[in-house]
Design an enzyme around this catalytic site. Structure first.
Site, PDB file in Angstrom:
ATOM      1  N   LEU A 106       0.867  -1.186   0.000  1.00  0.00           N
ATOM      2  CA  LEU A 106       0.000   0.000   0.000  1.00  0.00           C
ATOM      3  C   LEU A 106       0.894   1.222   0.000  1.00  0.00           C
ATOM      4  O   LEU A 106       2.004   1.189   0.551  1.00  0.00           O
ATOM      5  CB  LEU A 106      -0.903   0.012   1.241  1.00  0.00           C
ATOM      6  CG  LEU A 106      -1.956  -1.095   1.337  1.00  0.00           C
ATOM      7  CD1 LEU A 106      -2.694  -1.019   2.680  1.00  0.00           C
ATOM      8  CD2 LEU A 106      -2.958  -0.999   0.191  1.00  0.00           C
ATOM      9  N   ASP A 107       0.406   2.319  -0.583  1.00  0.00           N
ATOM     10  CA  ASP A 107       1.174   3.572  -0.577  1.00  0.00           C
ATOM     11  C   ASP A 107       1.378   4.035   0.864  1.00  0.00           C
ATOM     12  O   ASP A 107       0.599   3.680   1.758  1.00  0.00           O
ATOM     13  CB  ASP A 107       0.417   4.670  -1.337  1.00  0.00           C
ATOM     14  CG  ASP A 107       0.234   4.313  -2.799  1.00  0.00           C
ATOM     15  OD1 ASP A 107       1.000   3.486  -3.314  1.00  0.00           O
ATOM     16  OD2 ASP A 107      -0.702   4.870  -3.414  1.00  0.00           O
ATOM     17  N   GLU A 108       2.361   4.896   1.052  1.00  0.00           N
ATOM     18  CA  GLU A 108       2.661   5.321   2.430  1.00  0.00           C
ATOM     19  C   GLU A 108       1.478   6.059   3.071  1.00  0.00           C
ATOM     20  O   GLU A 108       1.288   5.991   4.286  1.00  0.00           O
ATOM     21  CB  GLU A 108       3.940   6.163   2.478  1.00  0.00           C
ATOM     22  CG  GLU A 108       3.878   7.421   1.631  1.00  0.00           C
ATOM     23  CD  GLU A 108       5.244   8.082   1.475  1.00  0.00           C
ATOM     24  OE1 GLU A 108       6.248   7.384   1.360  1.00  0.00           O
ATOM     25  OE2 GLU A 108       5.251   9.327   1.476  1.00  0.00           O
ATOM     26  N   HIS A 189      -0.367   2.568  -7.872  1.00  0.00           N
ATOM     27  CA  HIS A 189      -1.244   3.723  -7.616  1.00  0.00           C
ATOM     28  C   HIS A 189      -2.592   3.580  -8.343  1.00  0.00           C
ATOM     29  O   HIS A 189      -3.147   4.579  -8.824  1.00  0.00           O
ATOM     30  CB  HIS A 189      -0.600   5.026  -8.095  1.00  0.00           C
ATOM     31  CG  HIS A 189       0.568   5.474  -7.255  1.00  0.00           C
ATOM     32  ND1 HIS A 189       0.729   5.149  -5.936  1.00  0.00           N
ATOM     33  CD2 HIS A 189       1.635   6.266  -7.575  1.00  0.00           C
ATOM     34  CE1 HIS A 189       1.839   5.698  -5.477  1.00  0.00           C
ATOM     35  NE2 HIS A 189       2.410   6.367  -6.436  1.00  0.00           N
ATOM     36  N   LYS A 192      -5.701   5.730  -7.183  1.00  0.00           N
ATOM     37  CA  LYS A 192      -5.458   7.170  -7.371  1.00  0.00           C
ATOM     38  C   LYS A 192      -5.484   7.529  -8.861  1.00  0.00           C
ATOM     39  O   LYS A 192      -6.039   8.560  -9.253  1.00  0.00           O
ATOM     40  CB  LYS A 192      -4.106   7.558  -6.750  1.00  0.00           C
ATOM     41  CG  LYS A 192      -4.134   7.502  -5.227  1.00  0.00           C
ATOM     42  CD  LYS A 192      -2.766   7.757  -4.644  1.00  0.00           C
ATOM     43  CE  LYS A 192      -2.790   7.556  -3.141  1.00  0.00           C
ATOM     44  NZ  LYS A 192      -1.466   7.394  -2.564  1.00  0.00           N
TER      45      LYS A 192
END
Ligand code: URA
Length: 238
Positions: A106-108, A189, A192
């Protein structure tokens, strides 16, 4: 015949240090097995249903580890991080020594459900594009989400660097700005980029479900827990 192993080796395999370090802890009377103190490093025990404590902390013997974590924001899903602490710092040290890996990063700034294991087959099964394990994200958008935008996400959006449009498996409006989006893939991503492709913007992103396994309401941000047999069934992992 049930598998037996000496205590020094059991502890070392479970991530409590080198065999020498484990031997010293045992001799120092820091280990109990199935409720009794054991100061003999070469005492052998059946592995099945083995319960032990190390320095007062209780553990069950596990051939492989399977767990879920409620990832906080501002943590990175890698062992060598760049800007933030690693999610592995939220786990007990023996698990990190066992070299557990998260399944799909997962993204930060993304929060929510992440699976972690040291079982290569399980990791492969859960992350392989062939198995298409669906993931559900709660997406808070900057602008209100219109019916047209939802229809677009369901029909498929063209992302830069992708050959064909990508569609969500499901997309449901929860409130004016919040949608639940189900994806079969885990591209870089992806949420997003899909939201940007419909001229909106992700303000907050949380993964709330993998397969049929939901992030439990009582698992607080930053907490982890072992996956139960029931959880494994929900993941269709066995
Ligand atoms: N999609 C994203 O854009 N970010 C994540 O962290 C997960 C899915």
């Amino acid at each position: 015949m049930a598998k037996k192993l000496d205590l020094e080796r059991i502890l070392s395999k479970q991530g409590f240090g080198t065999r020498k370090q484990c031997r010293i802890m045992i001799i120092n009377e820091e280990v109990t097995v199935n409720g009794d103190l054991c100061d003999d490093p070469s005492a052998t025990f059946e592995l099945e249903n083995l319960k032990f404590t190390v320095k007062g902390e209780a553990w069950d013997y596990r051939e492989k580890s399977y767990l879920m974590l409620h990832k906080p924001s501002n943590y990175e899903c890698s062992h060598k991080t760049q800007h933030h602490p690693t999610i592995y710092s939220l786990l007990p040290h023996p698990l990190v020594v066992r070299d557990v890996q998260c399944i799909g990063r997962l993204d930060e700034d993304t929060t929510g459900l992440i699976l972690i294991s040291d079982d290569g087959q399980f990791i492969h099964r859960m992350s392989s594009p062939k198995h298409k394990v669906p993931k559900v994200y709660e997406v808070t958008c900057k602008h209100k989400v219109s019916d047209e935008q939802i229809a677009h996400i369901l029909k498929g959006v063209q992302l830069i660097d992708e050959d064909a449009p990508i569609a969500a498996l499901a997309c449901e409006r929860i409130s004016e700005n919040v949608i639940h989006m189900t994806l079969a893939e885990g591209k870089y991503h992806q949420v997003k980029r899909m939201v940007a492709a419909i001229s909106n913007r992700v303000e907050a992103l949380k993964r709330i479900q993998i397969g049929e396994l939901k992030l439990p309401d009582d698992l607080k941000v930053g907490e982890w827990k072992w996956l139960s047999e029931g959880d494994m069934l929900l993941l269709n992992a066995k």
